[in-house]
Enzyme design. Structure first.
Site, PDB file in Angstrom:
ATOM      1  N   GLU A 173       0.847  -1.197   0.000  1.00 22.96           N
ATOM      2  CA  GLU A 173       0.000   0.000   0.000  1.00 22.96           C
ATOM      3  C   GLU A 173       0.883   1.248   0.000  1.00 22.96           C
ATOM      4  O   GLU A 173       1.854   1.311   0.726  1.00 22.96           O
ATOM      5  CB  GLU A 173      -0.914  -0.028   1.233  1.00 22.96           C
ATOM      6  CG  GLU A 173      -1.895   1.118   1.292  1.00 22.96           C
ATOM      7  CD  GLU A 173      -2.606   1.306  -0.030  1.00 22.96           C
ATOM      8  OE1 GLU A 173      -3.286   0.371  -0.488  1.00 22.96           O
ATOM      9  OE2 GLU A 173      -2.481   2.396  -0.634  1.00 22.96           O
ATOM     10  N   LYS A 228       8.332  -1.383  -2.339  1.00 21.93           N
ATOM     11  CA  LYS A 228       7.666  -0.639  -1.252  1.00 21.93           C
ATOM     12  C   LYS A 228       8.721  -0.042  -0.307  1.00 21.93           C
ATOM     13  O   LYS A 228       8.658   1.148   0.041  1.00 21.93           O
ATOM     14  CB  LYS A 228       6.720  -1.577  -0.498  1.00 21.93           C
ATOM     15  CG  LYS A 228       6.109  -0.983   0.751  1.00 21.93           C
ATOM     16  CD  LYS A 228       5.221   0.210   0.475  1.00 21.93           C
ATOM     17  CE  LYS A 228       4.989   1.016   1.722  1.00 21.93           C
ATOM     18  NZ  LYS A 228       4.159   2.195   1.549  1.00 21.93           N
ATOM     19  N   CYS A 284       6.226   4.564   9.407  1.00 21.07           N
ATOM     20  CA  CYS A 284       6.862   3.722   8.382  1.00 21.07           C
ATOM     21  C   CYS A 284       8.242   4.143   7.891  1.00 21.07           C
ATOM     22  O   CYS A 284       9.085   3.288   7.656  1.00 21.07           O
ATOM     23  CB  CYS A 284       5.923   3.593   7.200  1.00 21.07           C
ATOM     24  SG  CYS A 284       4.445   2.676   7.668  1.00 21.07           S
TER      25      CYS A 284
END
Ligand SMILES: NC(=O)C1=CN([C@@H]2O[C@H](COP(=O)(O)OP(=O)(O)OC[C@H]3O[C@@H](n4cnc5c(N)ncnc54)[C@H](O)[C@@H]3O)[C@@H](O)[C@H]2O)C=CC1
Ligand SMILES: O=C(O)[C@H]1O[C@H](OP(=O)(O)OP(=O)(O)OC[C@H]2O[C@@H](n3ccc(=O)[nH]c3=O)[C@H](O)[C@@H]2O)[C@H](O)[C@@H](O)[C@@H]1O
Length: 471
Positions: A173, A228, A284
């Site tokens: 995502e 990612k 993150c």
């Protein structure tokens, strides 16, 4: 990819009802009215909060999310505690659980803790029926899909009666908090990694309900997992780069906004993600870079590891140096001084405080004896207590290193020595500085770490203004 022959997925389960699982599944459900989407979590309170009729009480604040939830919840979007049934009924399961940095054991402070991903895979192995597509949505180290595959496979060999089969895909995502709904509805791209063509087609068919085909990229599974981590590392690197230049601006008389605009107009560089700040926060960036550093070391790539680790050390230095500037400007001591912190979330438009630069800066100021008053339009007193690991306490003239929460900014600034703007909330862009100035103690200071204040409005008051990246 031609998906015309694939059987359409009708039931989806998402493991993890957090900042990703909740908004992602809400958008998916709203764009795919014929798919039943069930989001489950091991945290029963979180599921109860997602089911709260008062939409202000949803566990995630995200602009536009409440509207979508009110349209689809109870129709084709469900939040449930029944993990077993939800997995059993689903042909496709997203794993959207937390993958924080390990805090003990091998790889501590670098590697991701995969225990929640592992437990998710075990749940799927135990409860799935028929063929199940398992999609990694969590951000994971490269090769995690192998671990998931092994767990799923071993469940089959240990249970002779079951005749299940699985395929594992990666579909990381890329949403950013605060703009999640728009990011999910209009993503720059969607990434799918895997080798099972049938499963890839099924996942493509879901995304194609609202995302143009050309934006759906299909890669091998390891490229998808690594992309990612790489995307987040590149984004974070830009912030450390611009923050390093902000420090040079302050020494030389250059202005970071002008420099950002000048370099950003070069299309090779691009004009996004060039805002200097008190440092990047969020759950993150740091975690994913540490993960990349760990991976590099694991493969003996020490130069690569050091290169990325420096992005984090610059970020840590940024928070420290801002704290030092504040102490320095307030005559080298802040003991007993009242300092107002405006903003505690790691960026505007979210209630998330994970790794927020406000935490480190607040802790530095508290250690130096300041009396802090903290305001944030979306972060509660309780969240701040947890983040600072210190209960709030009304100002007591004899006690130093304390803080309390104040909702009313005009109340907060009474007799304050300084105001530090840490989050770029809209609410802080149009403050009445003339009024504020009247109730502050003199000499009064404003430290603008986001560059959001109009200098001309401050210039007509006796306030001293320090702006990050302005010489
Ligand atoms: N927060 C963000 O903006 C983004 C996060 N990510 C990644 O997505 C993943 C999830 O992140 P967040 O949603 O922020 O985390 P979060 O902590 O908000 O939510 C994760 C949820 O998973 C639940 N959970 C853990 N194990 C479970 C299990 N076995 N079964 C069911 N539920 C379980 C937890 O109770 C928690 O509520 C992480 O890997 C993160 O790196 C990716 C893009 C954006
Ligand atoms: O994997 C993730 O969790 C997500 O991490 C980031 O999203 P997020 O952390 O929610 O928010 P960002 O807008 O990227 O901001 C991160 C931090 O960088 C700071 N930032 C951002 C942009 C900028 O120009 N300057 C700057 O200092 C923000 O204030 C914030 O503290 C990425 O932008 C997403 O693509 C990714 O999916």
């Amino acid at each position: 990819m031609d998906n015309s022959n694939v059987n359409i997925v009708k039931n989806i389960c998402c493991l993890g009802a957090g900042y990703v699982g909740g908004p992602t599944m809400a958008v998916l459900a709203s764009k795919c009215p014929n798919i039943k989407v069930t989001v489950v979590d091991i945290d029963l309170n979180k599921i109860a909060a997602w089911n709260n009729q008062n939409l202000d009480k949803l566990p995630v604040f995200e602009p536009g999310l409440d509207k979508i939830i009110s349209k689809v919840r109870g129709k084709n979007l469900f939040f449930s505690n029944d993990i077993e049934k939800s997995i059993k009924d689903s042909e496709l399961v997203f794993i959207s659980v937390n993958t924080p940095t390990k805090i003990k054991g091998f790889g501590a402070f670098y590697a991701s803790d995969l225990k929640w991903v592992e437990s998710s895979a075990r749940q799927v192995a135990k409860y799935a029926s028929g063929h199940t597509i398992v999609v990694e949505k969590s951000t994971v180290p490269v090769k995690t899909a192998e671990l998931i595959k092994k767990i799923l496979k071993s469940s089959n060999s240990s249970n002779k009666k079951k005749e299940n089969s699985f395929s594992v895909l990666s579909s990381p995502e890329f949403l950013a908090e605060g703009s999640a709904i728009n990011d999910l509805i209009n993503p720059d791209r969607v990434l799918i990694g895997g080798d099972n063509e049938e499963s890839i087609k099924k996942l493509c068919a879901i995304y194609e309900n609202w995302i143009p085909k050309e934006k759906i990229l299909v890669t091998n599974i390891w490229s998808s997992e690594l992309s990612k981590l790489t995307a987040n590392a590149f984004l974070a690197q830009r912030i450390s780069s611009i923050n390093s230049i902000a420090a040079i601006c302050e020494k030389t008389g250059a202005e970071i906004k002008e420099v950002s605009a000048a370099i950003g107009s070069d299309t090779r560089i691009g004009n996004k993600f060039l805002l200097s700040s008190p440092g990047f926060g969020g759950s993150c960036f740091q975690k994913d870079i540490l993960n990349l550093v760990y991976l590099s070391r694991y493969y003996g790539l020490d130069h690569v590891a050091k290169y990325w680790e420096n992005v984090i050390s610059l970020n840590n230095w940024q928070k420290e140096r801002i704290s030092e500037v504040i102490v320095d400007k307030l005559f080298g001591t802040i003991t007993g001084k009242k300092i107002v912190l405006l903003g505690f979330s790691f960026k505007a438009n979210t209630n998330d405080t994970r790794e927020s630069p406000s935490i480190d800066i607040a802790k530095n100021l508290l250690e130096n004896g300041a009396k802090l008053v903290i305001n944030d339009p979306r972060v509660s007193n309780k969240q701040i207590e947890l983040a600072l690991n210190q209960p709030s306490k009304e100002i007591d003239h004899n006690v130093e290193g304390i803080w309390y929460y104040e909702e009313d900014i005009l109340e907060a600034v009474k007799s304050a020595d300084a105001i530090v703007i840490l989050t770029e909330w809209q609410e802080y862009k149009n403050l009445n500085w003339e009024l504020i100035s009247k109730s502050m103690r003199k000499p009064s200071w404003v430290f603008d770490t986001r560059g959001i204040i109009n200098r001309r409005e401050i210039d007509v008051t006796p306030i001293n203004l320090w702006t990050l990246g302005k010489g």
